[in-house]
Design a protein around this motif. Structure first.
Motif, mmCIF file in Angstrom:
data_model
loop_
_atom_site.group_PDB
_atom_site.id
_atom_site.type_symbol
_atom_site.label_atom_id
_atom_site.label_comp_id
_atom_site.label_asym_id
_atom_site.label_seq_id
_atom_site.Cartn_x
_atom_site.Cartn_y
_atom_site.Cartn_z
ATOM 1 N N PHE A 1 -12.978 -13.816 -5.823
ATOM 2 C CA PHE A 1 -12.427 -14.847 -4.956
ATOM 3 C C PHE A 1 -10.945 -15.016 -5.280
ATOM 4 O O PHE A 1 -10.560 -15.013 -6.455
ATOM 5 N N VAL A 2 -10.145 -15.157 -4.234
ATOM 6 C CA VAL A 2 -8.720 -15.478 -4.384
ATOM 7 C C VAL A 2 -8.559 -16.917 -3.906
ATOM 8 O O VAL A 2 -8.802 -17.227 -2.732
ATOM 9 N N LEU A 3 -8.142 -17.801 -4.814
ATOM 10 C CA LEU A 3 -8.218 -19.241 -4.596
ATOM 11 C C LEU A 3 -6.899 -19.918 -4.963
ATOM 12 O O LEU A 3 -6.100 -19.367 -5.733
ATOM 13 N N PRO A 4 -6.667 -21.107 -4.451
ATOM 14 C CA PRO A 4 -5.571 -21.908 -5.004
ATOM 15 C C PRO A 4 -5.795 -22.122 -6.496
ATOM 16 O O PRO A 4 -6.942 -22.226 -6.955
ATOM 17 N N ALA A 5 -4.729 -22.198 -7.259
ATOM 18 C CA ALA A 5 -4.849 -22.221 -8.727
ATOM 19 C C ALA A 5 -5.718 -23.374 -9.220
ATOM 20 O O ALA A 5 -6.547 -23.192 -10.126
ATOM 21 N N ALA A 6 -5.550 -24.561 -8.640
ATOM 22 C CA ALA A 6 -6.321 -25.715 -9.105
ATOM 23 C C ALA A 6 -7.807 -25.532 -8.852
ATOM 24 O O ALA A 6 -8.646 -25.858 -9.703
ATOM 25 N N LEU A 7 -8.141 -24.995 -7.680
ATOM 26 C CA LEU A 7 -9.548 -24.766 -7.351
ATOM 27 C C LEU A 7 -10.140 -23.683 -8.245
ATOM 28 O O LEU A 7 -11.287 -23.799 -8.698
ATOM 29 N N ALA A 8 -9.369 -22.633 -8.524
ATOM 30 C CA ALA A 8 -9.854 -21.578 -9.416
ATOM 31 C C ALA A 8 -10.213 -22.155 -10.782
ATOM 32 O O ALA A 8 -11.254 -21.823 -11.360
ATOM 33 N N ALA A 9 -9.369 -23.037 -11.301
ATOM 34 C CA ALA A 9 -9.639 -23.648 -12.601
ATOM 35 C C ALA A 9 -10.889 -24.528 -12.562
ATOM 36 O O ALA A 9 -11.704 -24.512 -13.494
ATOM 37 N N GLU A 10 -11.056 -25.274 -11.469
ATOM 38 C CA GLU A 10 -12.241 -26.126 -11.335
ATOM 39 C C GLU A 10 -13.513 -25.296 -11.282
ATOM 40 O O GLU A 10 -14.522 -25.633 -11.912
ATOM 41 N N LEU A 11 -13.489 -24.197 -10.509
ATOM 42 C CA LEU A 11 -14.684 -23.375 -10.384
ATOM 43 C C LEU A 11 -14.988 -22.639 -11.684
ATOM 44 O O LEU A 11 -16.159 -22.423 -12.020
ATOM 45 N N GLU A 12 -13.965 -22.251 -12.423
ATOM 46 C CA GLU A 12 -14.208 -21.636 -13.736
ATOM 47 C C GLU A 12 -14.922 -22.626 -14.656
ATOM 48 O O GLU A 12 -15.848 -22.248 -15.385
ATOM 49 N N ALA A 13 -14.497 -23.885 -14.615
ATOM 50 C CA ALA A 13 -15.131 -24.899 -15.456
ATOM 51 C C ALA A 13 -16.592 -25.107 -15.058
ATOM 52 O O ALA A 13 -17.450 -25.343 -15.924
ATOM 53 N N GLU A 14 -16.882 -25.002 -13.772
ATOM 54 C CA GLU A 14 -18.262 -25.121 -13.318
ATOM 55 C C GLU A 14 -19.063 -23.869 -13.684
ATOM 56 O O GLU A 14 -20.223 -23.963 -14.097
ATOM 57 N N ALA A 15 -18.442 -22.694 -13.537
ATOM 58 C CA ALA A 15 -19.144 -21.438 -13.792
ATOM 59 C C ALA A 15 -19.552 -21.289 -15.250
ATOM 60 O O ALA A 15 -20.627 -20.759 -15.551
ATOM 61 N N VAL A 16 -18.708 -21.746 -16.156
ATOM 62 C CA VAL A 16 -19.008 -21.549 -17.579
ATOM 63 C C VAL A 16 -20.265 -22.305 -17.986
ATOM 64 O O VAL A 16 -20.927 -21.946 -18.979
ATOM 65 N N ASN A 17 -20.634 -23.331 -17.230
ATOM 66 C CA ASN A 17 -21.866 -24.062 -17.503
ATOM 67 C C ASN A 17 -23.081 -23.439 -16.844
ATOM 68 O O ASN A 17 -24.201 -23.916 -17.036
ATOM 69 N N VAL A 18 -22.846 -22.388 -16.060
ATOM 70 C CA VAL A 18 -23.945 -21.722 -15.355
ATOM 71 C C VAL A 18 -24.290 -20.393 -16.006
ATOM 72 O O VAL A 18 -25.450 -20.100 -16.296
ATOM 73 N N TYR A 19 -23.262 -19.566 -16.264
ATOM 74 C CA TYR A 19 -23.569 -18.227 -16.785
ATOM 75 C C TYR A 19 -22.643 -17.778 -17.926
ATOM 76 O O TYR A 19 -22.649 -16.591 -18.292
ATOM 77 N N LEU A 20 -21.860 -18.668 -18.492
ATOM 78 C CA LEU A 20 -21.012 -18.398 -19.655
ATOM 79 C C LEU A 20 -19.948 -17.343 -19.388
ATOM 80 O O LEU A 20 -18.761 -17.572 -19.569
ATOM 81 N N ALA A 21 -20.376 -16.147 -18.986
ATOM 82 C CA ALA A 21 -19.434 -15.060 -18.749
ATOM 83 C C ALA A 21 -20.085 -14.039 -17.819
ATOM 84 O O ALA A 21 -21.310 -13.891 -17.814
ATOM 85 N N PRO A 22 -19.282 -13.334 -17.035
ATOM 86 C CA PRO A 22 -19.832 -12.282 -16.183
ATOM 87 C C PRO A 22 -20.109 -11.022 -16.984
ATOM 88 O O PRO A 22 -19.896 -10.966 -18.197
ATOM 89 N N SER A 23 -20.574 -9.988 -16.299
ATOM 90 C CA SER A 23 -20.838 -8.703 -16.949
ATOM 91 C C SER A 23 -19.537 -7.914 -17.052
ATOM 92 O O SER A 23 -19.046 -7.366 -16.055
ATOM 93 N N PHE A 24 -18.981 -7.849 -18.246
ATOM 94 C CA PHE A 24 -17.700 -7.181 -18.416
ATOM 95 C C PHE A 24 -17.815 -5.661 -18.387
ATOM 96 O O PHE A 24 -16.848 -4.976 -18.058
#
Length: 364
Positions: free
Chosen positions: A215-238
């Motif tokens: 996803f390409v997002l406004p910077a503030a929204l990207a930060a908010e979604l990262e904060a939400e994502a870390v509580n769901v799956y910690l990290a993606p498959s690197f």
């Protein structure tokens, strides 16, 4: 010839660059294994984020790399559900409808015509209800219809973004899979990425098993979604992301996309040829790219009833009603995916459907 599936929009096995990706995965682990085999930033593998950011002309912090785009879509819809009403095309990709249903989101459907989203109907809806709105749209080679929104309508849609409190998520997994016609700028490019969020994936142009969407997002929204994502799956498959990055820096994307286009174009052509030859009284889209053809069945034919009979003859597709919010629209339609079947299977599968349409259904 056995069962033939026009149901799933997945690539045929010959579209997958298996040997190249195997080599890329080994090279990625050997080069950066201590990073990619461990936990890391939820926003994705750093070098890949930088590559995507450069491609879209944004800062890396505005890129969120997810385990396939559907995972990110779940995050985005969940984020906006309490902040804005959700609008979709009719028909639209069925997975967002399922997510909305699970989240308890009431969605408003805006109809399409042969040129894609009816922007005039959208404008009327925005004027009817001036509350903040969020529009999910697939403007290029849409799933399920295969239609592409014209440049004129895209420009008007961008105007509506600024005239109303409208945020758009532009889902664009098929944009590079163009067989013919002129490339149309994305909504994100036209609007500048302030209120148009952009989603894409490498599933259709490299391999879905890598599970790399972004996803390409406004910077503030990207930060908010990262904060939400870390509580769901910690990290993606690197590992998958690093293997993809190796594939990209070797310069393999453009040659692979060109190869994929050629293989899919032959399938699209086979589908349109078979429909022209065999289906009297029906109408269908003529996509310039992507994976799908939308079929409007002859008058009086119910897609669900036809599907039941077709499965008995070894042919499957997706009932058009599955792509509408209430399940009542699209009852006389079907989505045909040509991506995973051979030209020979396409001809045979359409012939079976044609035979069923010329044979009256047996009353239950």
């Amino acid at each position: 010839m056995g069962s033939i599936s026009f149901a799933r929009g997945i690539p045929a096995s010959e579209l997958l660059p298996v040997e190249e990706l195997a080599d890329c995965a080994r090279a990625a682990v050997e080069r950066d294994g201590h990073t990619v085999l461990n936990y890391g930033p939820v926003g994705g593998y750093g070098p890949l984020r930088e590559w995507i950011a450069e491609r879209h002309g944004v800062e890396p912090g505005r890129v969120l790399v997810t385990n396939g785009s559907l995972e990110g879509l779940n995050l985005v819809l969940g984020h906006f559900a309490s902040r804005a009403r959700v609008l979709v095309e009719a028909p639209t990709y069925d997975r967002p409808l399922k997510i909305a249903q699970r989240l308890g989101i009431d969605v408003v459907a805006i109809p399409q015509d042969d040129e894609g989203l009816d922007v005039d109907r959208l404008e009327a809806e925005l004027k009817r209800d001036s509350s903040p709105s969020f529009l999910y749209v697939l403007p290029t080679f849409q799933n399920p219809s295969g239609r592409t929104l014209s440049l004129e309508r895209r420009l008007r849609l961008v105007e509506l973004v600024h005239e109303h409190r409208l945020t758009i998520l532009e889902d664009d997994p098929y944009g590079l899979v163009r067989f013919e016609g002129a490339t149309v700028p994305t909504l994100h490019e036209l609007e500048g990425g302030k209120r148009v969020l952009h989603s894409s994936s490498f599933s259709k142009i490299v391999a879905p098993g890598l599970r790399v969407g972004y996803f390409v997002l406004p910077a503030a929204l990207a930060a908010e979604l990262e904060a939400e994502a870390v509580n769901v799956y910690l990290a993606p498959s690197f590992v998958g992301q690093a293997a993809l990055y190796e594939f990209l820096i070797r310069g393999r994307l453009e040659p692979n996309v060109e190869r994929v286009r050629g293989l899919l174009r032959r399938r699209r052509d086979a589908m349109l040829t078979a429909l022209d030859a065999g289906l009297t009284g029906a109408r269908w889209s003529h996509p310039e790219g992507g994976y799908f053809v939308w079929l409007d069945l002859p008058d009086g034919v119910d897609g669900g009833e036809l599907l039941s009979r077709a499965e008995g003859e070894g042919v499957s597709f997706v009932n058009g009603a599955d792509f509408y919010t209430d399940g009542s629209g699209g009852r006389g339609s079907a989505r045909l995916a040509f991506s995973s079947v051979s030209p020979e299977e396409i001809a045979e599968g359409v012939a079976r459907l044609s035979a069923l349409l010329t044979k009256p259904a047996v009353p239950a």
